[in-house]
Design a protein around this motif. Structure first.
Motif, PDB file in Angstrom:
ATOM      1  N   LEU A 125      39.720  38.691  37.002  1.00 46.36           N
ATOM      2  CA  LEU A 125      38.708  38.903  36.110  1.00 46.36           C
ATOM      3  C   LEU A 125      37.558  38.520  36.825  1.00 46.36           C
ATOM      4  O   LEU A 125      36.283  39.036  36.770  1.00 46.36           O
ATOM      5  N   SER A 177      34.540  41.111  37.374  1.00 50.15           N
ATOM      6  CA  SER A 177      32.979  40.739  36.841  1.00 50.15           C
ATOM      7  C   SER A 177      32.132  41.254  37.994  1.00 50.15           C
ATOM      8  O   SER A 177      31.068  41.595  37.773  1.00 50.15           O
ATOM      9  N   TYR A 178      32.517  40.894  39.367  1.00 53.51           N
ATOM     10  CA  TYR A 178      31.607  41.031  40.460  1.00 53.51           C
ATOM     11  C   TYR A 178      31.466  42.757  40.436  1.00 53.51           C
ATOM     12  O   TYR A 178      30.049  43.056  40.676  1.00 53.51           O
ATOM     13  N   VAL A 226      28.911  43.583  37.705  1.00 53.45           N
ATOM     14  CA  VAL A 226      27.463  43.155  37.379  1.00 53.45           C
ATOM     15  C   VAL A 226      26.871  43.909  38.958  1.00 53.45           C
ATOM     16  O   VAL A 226      25.814  44.278  38.490  1.00 53.45           O
ATOM     17  N   PHE A 278      39.018  45.717  34.655  1.00 52.82           N
ATOM     18  CA  PHE A 278      39.289  44.811  33.468  1.00 52.82           C
ATOM     19  C   PHE A 278      40.105  45.209  32.527  1.00 52.82           C
ATOM     20  O   PHE A 278      40.813  44.377  31.923  1.00 52.82           O
ATOM     21  N   THR A 316      27.738  37.143  37.759  1.00 55.98           N
ATOM     22  CA  THR A 316      29.176  37.384  37.898  1.00 55.98           C
ATOM     23  C   THR A 316      30.040  36.156  37.148  1.00 55.98           C
ATOM     24  O   THR A 316      31.063  36.354  36.599  1.00 55.98           O
ATOM     25  N   THR A 328      29.551  36.287  33.479  1.00 62.82           N
ATOM     26  CA  THR A 328      30.338  37.458  33.033  1.00 62.82           C
ATOM     27  C   THR A 328      31.812  37.086  32.974  1.00 62.82           C
ATOM     28  O   THR A 328      32.748  37.309  32.059  1.00 62.82           O
ATOM     29  N   CYS A 329      32.338  36.207  33.863  1.00 62.08           N
ATOM     30  CA  CYS A 329      33.718  35.895  34.050  1.00 62.08           C
ATOM     31  C   CYS A 329      33.951  34.916  33.106  1.00 62.08           C
ATOM     32  O   CYS A 329      35.335  35.043  32.584  1.00 62.08           O
ATOM     33  N   LEU A 343      34.635  36.911  29.919  1.00 73.82           N
ATOM     34  CA  LEU A 343      35.711  37.127  29.813  1.00 73.82           C
ATOM     35  C   LEU A 343      36.959  36.487  29.502  1.00 73.82           C
ATOM     36  O   LEU A 343      37.857  36.820  29.043  1.00 73.82           O
TER      37      LEU A 343
END
Length: 312
Positions: free
Chosen positions: A47, A51-52, A55, A92, A264, A267-268, A271
């Motif tokens: 994840l 995310s990286y 982003v 994802f 990042t 966002t992680c 998630l």
């Protein structure tokens, strides 16, 4: 811990199910989180990578649109950003499906072990071993969800045509399907039966207690959503402050490592919280399952009466 044990195989009404859920949640949140982290570590890394990529793609496209120019190679850079987005989204999606299967299994197995042991001191390996022993049925169950969700999407589209009433009907069907799937999955693992038989049993239990099943999923789904939103307030505030800093100080975010790292991680966190919320939602249907099953079959009540007779 046995003194604090919360019996699950009890016929409960609507309010009692909600109350017991939060009692169970408070008592087991620490132990289950340990199980969750232990078996989701690899997925969390996945994840973070997803995310990286997401982003990087979004930041790159924003920078491209902001600083769009006539250089001949600009289109090549834009294509790279779209590739980041596509790969990140695909990664994802795959991880989300795998994690959903894993954590639906872990949360259900955890509750079954809790009821079996009458405490929460069992080893996390027992939870995983029980879930793994049902792997074949779990895979078949997930495959059967594909036509179910396709049918639900068709029904949802048809209901969307109807103004106002269609929206309410759509939500009712949505929470009914959530209860049916959750209760069926729990019955499959608890009774160690086939996926098709479990869907049939889940349908009988939920349809006979339609409004209770829908109401429990609606109320606890709403409360869990608020709880998860509160959990995300801290990273949300940090991201908001940092975004304000970026805008006010005209930071070159496209080439800033700090910006990429901050977004990042943020966002992680979002998630992972969404994934963790899946587990908590299955606890809802676990308690609902025990209540509906006991109401229908009175297994625990009869066993208690028989035990009293033996003691006499």
């Amino acid at each position: 811990m046995k003194d604090n044990y919360i019996p699950l195989r009890v016929n409960r009404d609507f309010g009692e199910i909600i109350s017991v859920y939060f009692d169970f949640f408070k008592q087991n949140i620490k132990n289950f989180t340990n199980v969750f982290i232990s078996y989701n570590g690899l997925f969390m890394i996945g994840l973070l990578i997803a995310s990286y990529l997401l982003v990087s793609g979004v930041i790159g496209l924003i920078a491209f649109e902001t600083n769009n120019n006539s250089f001949s190679d600009s289109m090549g850079f834009e294509d790279n950003y779209y590739i980041y987005l596509v790969i990140g989204s695909g990664l994802f999606f795959i991880i989300f499906i795998l994690v959903a299967i894993l954590n639906y299994s872990l949360s259900t197995s955890y509750m079954i072990k809790y009821e079996e042991k009458k405490n929460n001191t069992f080893n996390k390996k027992e939870v995983w071993a029980f879930a793994k022993s049902q792997l074949g049925n779990i895979v078949l169950f997930i495959l059967l969800l594909i036509p179910i969700y396709l049918a639900f999407m068709i029904v949802a589209i048809m209901m969307a045509i109807i103004p106002i009433l269609g929206m309410f009907a759509q939500y009712i069907v949505q929470f009914f399907v959530a209860a049916w799937i959750g209760v069926s999955f729990f019955d499959m693992l608890n009774k160690q039966k086939g996926a098709i038989d479990a869907f049939g049993e889940g349908w009988r239990l939920v349809t006979k207690n339609f409004w209770k099943s829908v109401g429990v999923n609606f109320i606890l789904g709403l409360l869990l959503g608020l709880l998860l939103m509160l959990t995300l307030m801290i990273p949300g505030i940090i991201l908001g402050i940092y975004t304000f800093h970026v805008v006010e100080n005209d930071v070159d975010f496209a080439n800033s490592i700090v910006t990429t790292v901050v977004y990042t991680i943020g966002t992680c966190c979002i998630l992972i919280t969404a994934v963790y919320g899946q587990c908590l939602s299955q606890f809802v249907n676990g308690i609902l399952y025990y209540a509906l099953h006991e109401k229908t079959y009175n297994e625990h009540t009869r066993a208690t009466i028989e035990q009293i007779g033996l003691n006499d």
